[in-house]
Enzyme design. Structure first.
Site, PDB file in Angstrom:
ATOM      1  N   ARG A   1     -62.922  35.095  17.802  1.00 34.16           N
ATOM      2  CA  ARG A   1     -62.289  34.670  19.060  1.00 34.16           C
ATOM      3  C   ARG A   1     -63.273  34.613  20.234  1.00 34.16           C
ATOM      4  O   ARG A   1     -62.955  34.075  21.292  1.00 34.16           O
ATOM      5  CB  ARG A   1     -61.107  35.592  19.397  1.00 34.16           C
ATOM      6  CG  ARG A   1     -59.893  35.311  18.522  1.00 34.16           C
ATOM      7  CD  ARG A   1     -58.695  36.102  18.967  1.00 34.16           C
ATOM      8  NE  ARG A   1     -58.690  37.448  18.405  1.00 34.16           N
ATOM      9  CZ  ARG A   1     -57.992  38.464  18.910  1.00 34.16           C
ATOM     10  NH1 ARG A   1     -57.265  38.290  19.996  1.00 34.16           N
ATOM     11  NH2 ARG A   1     -58.033  39.648  18.342  1.00 34.16           N
TER      12      ARG A   1
ATOM     13  N   GLN B   1     -71.443  46.290   5.151  1.00 36.44           N
ATOM     14  CA  GLN B   1     -70.161  45.886   4.561  1.00 36.44           C
ATOM     15  C   GLN B   1     -70.420  44.488   4.003  1.00 36.44           C
ATOM     16  O   GLN B   1     -70.792  43.577   4.755  1.00 36.44           O
ATOM     17  CB  GLN B   1     -69.065  45.854   5.630  1.00 36.44           C
ATOM     18  CG  GLN B   1     -67.677  45.557   5.091  1.00 36.44           C
ATOM     19  CD  GLN B   1     -66.640  45.405   6.203  1.00 36.44           C
ATOM     20  OE1 GLN B   1     -66.971  45.373   7.380  1.00 36.44           O
ATOM     21  NE2 GLN B   1     -65.377  45.305   5.812  1.00 36.44           N
TER      22      GLN B   1
ATOM     23  N   GLY C   1     -61.904  43.626   6.610  1.00 38.94           N
ATOM     24  CA  GLY C   1     -60.961  44.431   7.372  1.00 38.94           C
ATOM     25  C   GLY C   1     -61.541  45.796   7.701  1.00 38.94           C
ATOM     26  O   GLY C   1     -62.530  46.234   7.115  1.00 38.94           O
TER      27      GLY C   1
ATOM     28  N   GLY D   1     -52.241  46.859  17.488  1.00 40.51           N
ATOM     29  CA  GLY D   1     -51.428  47.559  16.508  1.00 40.51           C
ATOM     30  C   GLY D   1     -50.398  48.456  17.209  1.00 40.51           C
ATOM     31  O   GLY D   1     -50.717  49.117  18.196  1.00 40.51           O
TER      32      GLY D   1
ATOM     33  N   ASN E   1     -62.074  41.090  22.534  1.00 37.87           N
ATOM     34  CA  ASN E   1     -61.904  40.152  21.432  1.00 37.87           C
ATOM     35  C   ASN E   1     -62.220  38.719  21.825  1.00 37.87           C
ATOM     36  O   ASN E   1     -62.480  37.892  20.984  1.00 37.87           O
ATOM     37  CB  ASN E   1     -60.479  40.258  20.886  1.00 37.87           C
ATOM     38  CG  ASN E   1     -60.207  41.673  20.374  1.00 37.87           C
ATOM     39  OD1 ASN E   1     -60.825  42.127  19.417  1.00 37.87           O
ATOM     40  ND2 ASN E   1     -59.331  42.393  21.062  1.00 37.87           N
TER      41      ASN E   1
ATOM     42  N   ARG F   1     -93.237  36.446  40.778  1.00 42.52           N
ATOM     43  CA  ARG F   1     -93.143  36.233  39.330  1.00 42.52           C
ATOM     44  C   ARG F   1     -93.842  37.383  38.614  1.00 42.52           C
ATOM     45  O   ARG F   1     -94.518  38.193  39.243  1.00 42.52           O
ATOM     46  CB  ARG F   1     -93.717  34.861  38.994  1.00 42.52           C
ATOM     47  CG  ARG F   1     -92.779  33.738  39.502  1.00 42.52           C
ATOM     48  CD  ARG F   1     -93.429  32.385  39.452  1.00 42.52           C
ATOM     49  NE  ARG F   1     -94.010  32.146  38.151  1.00 42.52           N
ATOM     50  CZ  ARG F   1     -95.039  31.331  37.925  1.00 42.52           C
ATOM     51  NH1 ARG F   1     -95.613  30.681  38.926  1.00 42.52           N
ATOM     52  NH2 ARG F   1     -95.514  31.175  36.714  1.00 42.52           N
TER      53      ARG F   1
ATOM     54  N   ASN G   1    -105.022  37.572  55.705  1.00 41.23           N
ATOM     55  CA  ASN G   1    -103.961  36.641  56.086  1.00 41.23           C
ATOM     56  C   ASN G   1    -104.047  35.387  55.220  1.00 41.23           C
ATOM     57  O   ASN G   1    -105.114  34.772  55.106  1.00 41.23           O
ATOM     58  CB  ASN G   1    -104.133  36.252  57.559  1.00 41.23           C
ATOM     59  CG  ASN G   1    -102.984  35.377  58.023  1.00 41.23           C
ATOM     60  OD1 ASN G   1    -101.938  35.863  58.406  1.00 41.23           O
ATOM     61  ND2 ASN G   1    -103.188  34.053  57.964  1.00 41.23           N
TER      62      ASN G   1
HETATM   63  C1  UD1 Z   1     -57.868  46.841  15.659  1.00 41.12           C
HETATM   64  C2  UD1 Z   1     -56.741  47.662  15.047  1.00 41.12           C
HETATM   65  C3  UD1 Z   1     -55.537  47.647  15.974  1.00 41.12           C
HETATM   66  C4  UD1 Z   1     -55.929  48.170  17.338  1.00 41.12           C
HETATM   67  C5  UD1 Z   1     -57.131  47.408  17.889  1.00 41.12           C
HETATM   68  C6  UD1 Z   1     -57.633  48.096  19.130  1.00 41.12           C
HETATM   69  C7  UD1 Z   1     -56.977  47.341  12.632  1.00 41.12           C
HETATM   70  C8  UD1 Z   1     -56.431  46.707  11.416  1.00 41.12           C
HETATM   71  N1  UD1 Z   1     -56.364  47.068  13.782  1.00 41.12           N
HETATM   72  O1  UD1 Z   1     -57.441  45.500  15.772  1.00 41.12           O
HETATM   73  O2  UD1 Z   1     -54.511  48.461  15.433  1.00 41.12           O
HETATM   74  O3  UD1 Z   1     -54.821  48.063  18.211  1.00 41.12           O
HETATM   75  O4  UD1 Z   1     -58.199  47.391  16.936  1.00 41.12           O
HETATM   76  O5  UD1 Z   1     -58.731  47.430  19.709  1.00 41.12           O
HETATM   77  O6  UD1 Z   1     -57.931  48.090  12.547  1.00 41.12           O
HETATM   78  N2  UD1 Z   1     -64.651  45.330  11.854  1.00 41.12           N
HETATM   79  C9  UD1 Z   1     -65.505  45.585  10.801  1.00 41.12           C
HETATM   80  N3  UD1 Z   1     -65.277  45.017   9.598  1.00 41.12           N
HETATM   81  C10 UD1 Z   1     -64.199  44.226   9.368  1.00 41.12           C
HETATM   82  C11 UD1 Z   1     -63.314  43.975  10.451  1.00 41.12           C
HETATM   83  C12 UD1 Z   1     -63.567  44.542  11.666  1.00 41.12           C
HETATM   84  O7  UD1 Z   1     -66.493  46.307  10.968  1.00 41.12           O
HETATM   85  O8  UD1 Z   1     -64.056  43.772   8.238  1.00 41.12           O
HETATM   86  C13 UD1 Z   1     -64.946  45.916  13.160  1.00 41.12           C
HETATM   87  C14 UD1 Z   1     -65.081  44.867  14.240  1.00 41.12           C
HETATM   88  O9  UD1 Z   1     -66.439  44.454  14.351  1.00 41.12           O
HETATM   89  C15 UD1 Z   1     -64.601  45.592  15.483  1.00 41.12           C
HETATM   90  C16 UD1 Z   1     -63.648  46.636  14.947  1.00 41.12           C
HETATM   91  O10 UD1 Z   1     -63.881  46.739  13.564  1.00 41.12           O
HETATM   92  O11 UD1 Z   1     -65.671  46.250  16.177  1.00 41.12           O
HETATM   93  C17 UD1 Z   1     -62.190  46.225  15.191  1.00 41.12           C
HETATM   94  O12 UD1 Z   1     -61.969  44.963  14.588  1.00 41.12           O
HETATM   95  P1  UD1 Z   1     -61.094  43.836  15.287  1.00 41.12           P
HETATM   96  O13 UD1 Z   1     -61.099  42.671  14.391  1.00 41.12           O
HETATM   97  O14 UD1 Z   1     -61.480  43.655  16.700  1.00 41.12           O
HETATM   98  O15 UD1 Z   1     -59.649  44.531  15.201  1.00 41.12           O
HETATM   99  P2  UD1 Z   1     -58.420  44.254  16.154  1.00 41.12           P
HETATM  100  O16 UD1 Z   1     -57.732  43.026  15.700  1.00 41.12           O
HETATM  101  O17 UD1 Z   1     -58.846  44.349  17.551  1.00 41.12           O
HETATM  102 MG    MG Z   2     -60.714  44.369  18.498  1.00 39.98          MG
END
Ligand code: UD1
Ligand code: MG
Length: 467
Positions: A22, A79, A84, A150, A238, A343, A387
């Site tokens: 996003r 990862q 997720g 969440g 996000n 500079r 100067n």
């Molecule tokens: C997540 C939470 C949500 C919470 C919100 C708060 C989950 C499923 N949901 O949602 O409940 O309200 O944060 O900000 O966790 N990341 C990884 N690997 C992945 C996916 C994500 O390392 O496979 C990392 C992202 O880089 C990020 C963090 O985890 O720093 C959160 O991921 P993001 O996709 O922003 O989760 P949200 O949809 O914000």
């Molecule tokens: Mg997030």
């Protein structure tokens, strides 16, 4: 029982492997800068402060730059694919297992995209977690605008039962105003045993860290929590609108710190001061000032409207008006601008004055130099009290190489002088208006014409004998 040292007990894992789609950016989300630093740096600061140790950052191949950006201060784990947040935690546990040292008893799991979190709050989370002997604890926020976050679902006794992601939530669940901040503490042994039981969401196919809450309840383990008001501190980033909001909030926090430490700001909402900048008491920042990187400013100095300083040290009691200063040093009581440009590599001695459209690059101006109008000094050494007349140019580039100009102390460079480098102007020497100087001028001599010829200067009126 003697308490274990923080380091052995608690380990921070920072999730930063997500794609951040996003943001619509080539740059990984957590590397977007706010107030001069990648946003994950602030999370790492808080993680270090709360655990006393090196955090473990989770990255994935599409955002490999994250690994390199944090390598100097964090361990990293890969990862394979961002499937997720639950899968990211699994990568973290695997990473921890491969590190030397005793396994931690507790995990502090943070989102790399929640940069305004402060260590005090994480301390409070860990305290609540320990007090309730929970398998998992989290920080929740009460908000009228729960959006895509969440939702925290509680049972009839008010205990946290599970978290449901907005994308998977029913209409009723979407009405819930208590949301998950994405910051957790875990019993490391418990999560190690249960993590493999997480199933992908039927809706999104992602593996959610948040599903561990329901698993803890299924195991009869308490779920700890602390609730905080919605002051924006725990807003995840996000997309760019959230990035802008976080920048605004962090800037306010930084400016408040400087204001309370004795800095005057005519309009704190337009003072753009990086987190790393150092300001002494009695600095004044006029509106629309930008101070970046390793910039430091001494007491009594006024940074005037529209100025930008990057990695520049300015001494005390200076006045900088509407000017750009980059990677330079300015001693005390110097006046610069309006519309001057230092500079990189410039060093300006005490009491010097640089005026309208003065440009200096990679040069040293000794104390008391005057360079008032429309001139360029590059790759030069200028002696004290000299100067530099309006329109003076050091012609330092012959098309192939940069060459140096040396001007002694107490020299007088007449208006529109062209100094063809390499060239040396001796102490007390003078050049006439429009001189094109292509050879050295000895101390005390006058150079005039095109190309310049040497003369003995006419005595100044005050040097003439009376009568
Ligand atoms: C997540 C939470 C949500 C919470 C919100 C708060 C989950 C499923 N949901 O949602 O409940 O309200 O944060 O900000 O966790 N990341 C990884 N690997 C992945 C996916 C994500 O390392 O496979 C990392 C992202 O880089 C990020 C963090 O985890 O720093 C959160 O991921 P993001 O996709 O922003 O989760 P949200 O949809 O914000
Ligand atoms: Mg997030």
């Amino acid at each position: 029982m003697t308490p274990q040292p923080k380091l052995a007990r608690t380990r921070a894992i920072v999730l930063a492997a997500g794609l951040g789609t996003r943001m619509k950016s080539r740059l990984p989300k957590v590397l977007h800068p706010i107030c001069g630093r990648p946003l994950i740096d602030y999370v790492l600061d808080a993680a270090e402060a709360a655990t006393g140790g090196r955090p473990l950052v989770i990255w994935s191949p599409p955002v490999e730059a994250v690994r390199d950006a944090v390598a100097n201060r964090a361990d990293t784990a890969r990862q394979a694919e961002p499937r997720g947040t639950g899968d990211a935690l699994a990568a973290g546990l695997a990473g921890l297992a491969s590190l030397a040292g005793p396994p931690p008893a507790e995990l502090l799991v943070l989102s790399g995209d929640v940069p305004l979190v402060e260590a005090d709050l994480l301390d409070a989370l860990l305290a609540a977690h320990r007090a309730s002997a929970a398998a998992v604890s989290l920080i929740s926020v009460i908000t009228a605008d729960p959006g895509r976050l969440g939702r925290v679902v509680r049972d009839d006794d008010g205990e946290i039962e599970r978290i449901v992601e907005a994308r998977d939530a029913s209409q009723d669940e979407l009405e819930i105003e208590e949301v998950n901040s994405g910051l957790y503490a875990f019993d490391a042994a418990w999560v190690g045993a249960r993590l493999a039981d997480l199933l992908p969401s039927a809706v999104t196919g992602e593996i959610y860290i948040t599903d561990l809450v329901a698993l803890a309840r299924a195991d009869g383990r308490p779920v700890g929590s602390i609730q905080v008001p919605d002051d924006g501190t725990l807003d995840g980033i996000n997309h760019r609108a959230e990035l802008a909001e976080a920048t605004f909030a962090l800037q306010a926090r930084i400016n408040e710190r400087h204001l309370l430490a004795g800095v005057t700001m005519h309009d704190p909402t337009t003072a753009y001061v990086d987190a790393s900048v150092v300001l002494e008491a009695d600095v004044t920042l006029e509106p629309n000032v930008r101070l970046r990187g390793s910039t430091r400013v001494g007491g009594g100095t006024v940074i005037g409207m529209g100025s930008q300083l990057v990695d520049t040290q300015v001494g005390r009691d200076c006045r900088i008006l509407a000017s750009i200063l980059e990677s330079s040093e300015v001693e005390d009581s110097v006046q610069i601008g309006p519309f001057a440009h230092l500079r990189p590599g410039s060093s300006i001695g005490t009491g010097s004055k640089l005026g309208n459209y003065a440009e200096v690059k990679n040069s040293r101006l000794d104390p008391g130099v005057q360079q008032h109008h429309m001139s360029y000094i590059g790759d030069a050494q200028v002696g004290a009290r000299t100067n530099i007349g309006a329109g003076t140019i050091t012609a330092n580039f012959d098309g192939r190489r940069k060459k140096r100009t040396t001007i002694g102390a107490d020299a007088f460079i007449g208006v529109d002088t062209m100094l063809i480098a390499p060239v040396e102007i001796g102490p007390g020497a003078r050049t006439g208006a429009g001189a094109v100087v292509n050879r050295d001028v000895p101390a005390g001599k006058l150079a005039v014409g095109v190309p310049a010829r040497l003369r003995d200067p006419r005595p100044e009126p005050e040097d003439l004998p009376p009568g």
